[in-house]
Design a protein around this motif. Structure first.
Motif, mmCIF file in Angstrom:
data_model
loop_
_atom_site.group_PDB
_atom_site.id
_atom_site.type_symbol
_atom_site.label_atom_id
_atom_site.label_comp_id
_atom_site.label_asym_id
_atom_site.label_seq_id
_atom_site.Cartn_x
_atom_site.Cartn_y
_atom_site.Cartn_z
ATOM 1 N N TRP A 1 -11.580 37.782 49.798
ATOM 2 C CA TRP A 1 -10.850 38.793 49.215
ATOM 3 C C TRP A 1 -10.841 38.264 47.496
ATOM 4 N N GLY A 2 -9.885 37.719 47.317
ATOM 5 C CA GLY A 2 -9.855 37.001 46.136
ATOM 6 C C GLY A 2 -11.462 36.385 45.475
ATOM 7 N N GLU A 3 -12.455 35.829 46.481
ATOM 8 C CA GLU A 3 -13.347 35.413 46.171
ATOM 9 C C GLU A 3 -14.652 36.715 45.554
ATOM 10 N N PRO B 1 -13.301 38.196 35.514
ATOM 11 C CA PRO B 1 -12.950 37.492 35.078
ATOM 12 C C PRO B 1 -11.656 36.551 35.979
ATOM 13 N N GLU B 2 -11.529 35.371 36.122
ATOM 14 C CA GLU B 2 -11.255 34.490 36.285
ATOM 15 C C GLU B 2 -9.266 34.760 35.975
ATOM 16 N N ARG B 3 -9.176 35.061 35.333
ATOM 17 C CA ARG B 3 -7.788 35.535 34.226
ATOM 18 C C ARG B 3 -7.595 36.795 35.130
ATOM 19 N N LEU B 4 -7.857 37.887 35.273
ATOM 20 C CA LEU B 4 -8.432 38.980 35.630
ATOM 21 C C LEU B 4 -7.577 38.911 37.257
ATOM 22 N N VAL B 5 -8.030 38.421 37.545
ATOM 23 C CA VAL B 5 -8.360 37.916 39.430
ATOM 24 C C VAL B 5 -6.250 37.615 39.462
ATOM 25 N N LYS B 6 -6.766 36.046 38.721
ATOM 26 C CA LYS B 6 -5.128 35.068 39.481
ATOM 27 C C LYS B 6 -4.534 36.575 38.626
ATOM 28 N N GLY B 7 -4.042 36.921 37.693
ATOM 29 C CA GLY B 7 -3.288 38.328 36.848
ATOM 30 C C GLY B 7 -3.157 39.152 38.772
ATOM 31 N N GLY C 1 -0.591 36.415 39.546
ATOM 32 C CA GLY C 1 0.413 36.184 38.002
ATOM 33 C C GLY C 1 0.979 38.274 37.646
ATOM 34 N N ASN C 2 0.528 38.859 37.964
ATOM 35 C CA ASN C 2 1.278 39.677 37.423
ATOM 36 C C ASN C 2 3.038 40.461 38.221
ATOM 37 N N ALA C 3 2.807 39.906 39.297
ATOM 38 C CA ALA C 3 3.014 40.137 40.860
ATOM 39 C C ALA C 3 4.742 39.315 40.687
#
Length: 319
Positions: free
Chosen positions: A286-288, A295-301, A305-307
């Motif tokens: 799902w992450g892939e 963008p990677e920044r948003l996906v990581k969040g 990251g957001n959690a």
């Protein structure tokens, strides 16, 4: 993106399944969407385990809640998952590369109207409370309650006590009137809340999904919205694919919520799954897939990251 990057999931019902069937093995039993091996396979570093009381148990009782907390300690923590109740425990687990588990209660019914039981739940590690399931309880009306009421006077005291203790509130399943009453209380207390497993009503008009003004209110308060993998909350269709979740992400982002999106799969709470998101072991792919579109920044969040930033701000600290 490194697929070892740990994922946070804010809602699963594995504890309820194990309460109904004590033979289930958390380590590798494939009848569980979330088990220890699947968390490792999918890169899930932190899972919120909901205490949901099945109607098969009869009248909801606090002893049923304690039974699931005991299962969490015996089977989940016993398998090697760290119980997370504070910022320091979160930091230690992350530094050690150990998966973590949070406890939530889904529906205040089993608290039996007792703030004493709420405090006992906190002492046993509960850090989130979903105020209702779909229908009315002693505290508030759920989203499917025909009268569409809000909080009872006892429910207002419940909210105040949660704010005092540091139990974070969850509005998935809460009635619309209850949502706005809580939003007013949360704004006054300056304490945000989450929707652990709800999508965007504008994209899929299921009553459990959040209207745009609700999404905007959660964003304004600094809360979090757990996009869920429940197929009928994603799309009204016989077949639902993982890509069908993307319009919900896009819509929440269009309302200013890119920093408020998290995920709450509802694994083990559903019998029908999205074809390519059937269990926690598929989180990595799902992450892939997300990386193909964002963008990677948003996906990581969104994946963690957001959690994590929310938890570091609102979990208790022992310092």
């Amino acid at each position: 993106m490194d697929l070892a990057y740990k994922i946070v999931d804010f809602h699963c019902d594995a504890l309820g399944k194990m309460q109904l069937d004590p033979k289930l093995d958390f380590i590798r039993d494939e009848r569980l969407d979330v088990n220890f091996e699947r968390m490792a396979e999918g890169g899930v570093g932190l899972q919120c385990f909901a205490v949901f009381l099945s109607e098969r148990l009869g009248e909801p009782q606090f002893e049923h809640i304690l039974g699931q907390i005991d299962l969490f300690c015996e089977k989940v923590v016993g398998a090697g998952v760290a119980a997370i109740t504070s910022v320091e425990e979160l930091d230690r687990a992350e530094a050690a590369g150990q998966p973590g588990g949070l406890l939530s209660i889904e529906g205040a019914d089993g608290l039996e109207g007792s703030l004493h039981y709420l405090r006992l739940g906190y002492e046993r590690g509960v850090r989130f409370l979903g105020l209702t399931w779909n229908f009315a309880n002693w505290a508030a009306d759920g989203i499917l309650e025909p009268r569409g009421g809000g909080f009872t006077p006892e429910g207002v005291e419940l909210v105040k006590t949660c704010h005092e203790l540091g139990i974070m509130l969850d509005v998935s399943h809460l009635s619309i009137k209850g949502f706005w009453e809580l939003a007013a209380m949360a704004e006054k207390a300056k304490i945000p809340f989450i929707a652990s497993h709800s999508n965007a009503y504008s994209i899929c008009s299921h009553t459990r999904n959040l209207r745009d003004d609700q999404i905007a209110a959660i964003i304004a308060l600094g809360g979090r919205i757990g996009i869920t993998f429940v197929p009928w909350f994603v799309k009204s269709a016989s077949e639902v694919k993982a890509e069908d979740i993307l319009p919900h992400i896009d819509h929440i982002c269009s309302l200013g919520g890119e920093g408020n999106i998290i995920f709450g799969s509802d694994f083990d709470g559903i019998e029908t799954h999205i074809g390519d998101l059937r269990h926690a072991g598929q989180y990595a792919q799902w992450g892939e897939m997300l990386l193909k579109y964002y963008p990677e920044r948003l996906v990581k969040g969104w994946l963690s990251g957001n959690a994590l930033s929310f938890l570091r701000m609102w979990l208790p600290s022992t310092k």
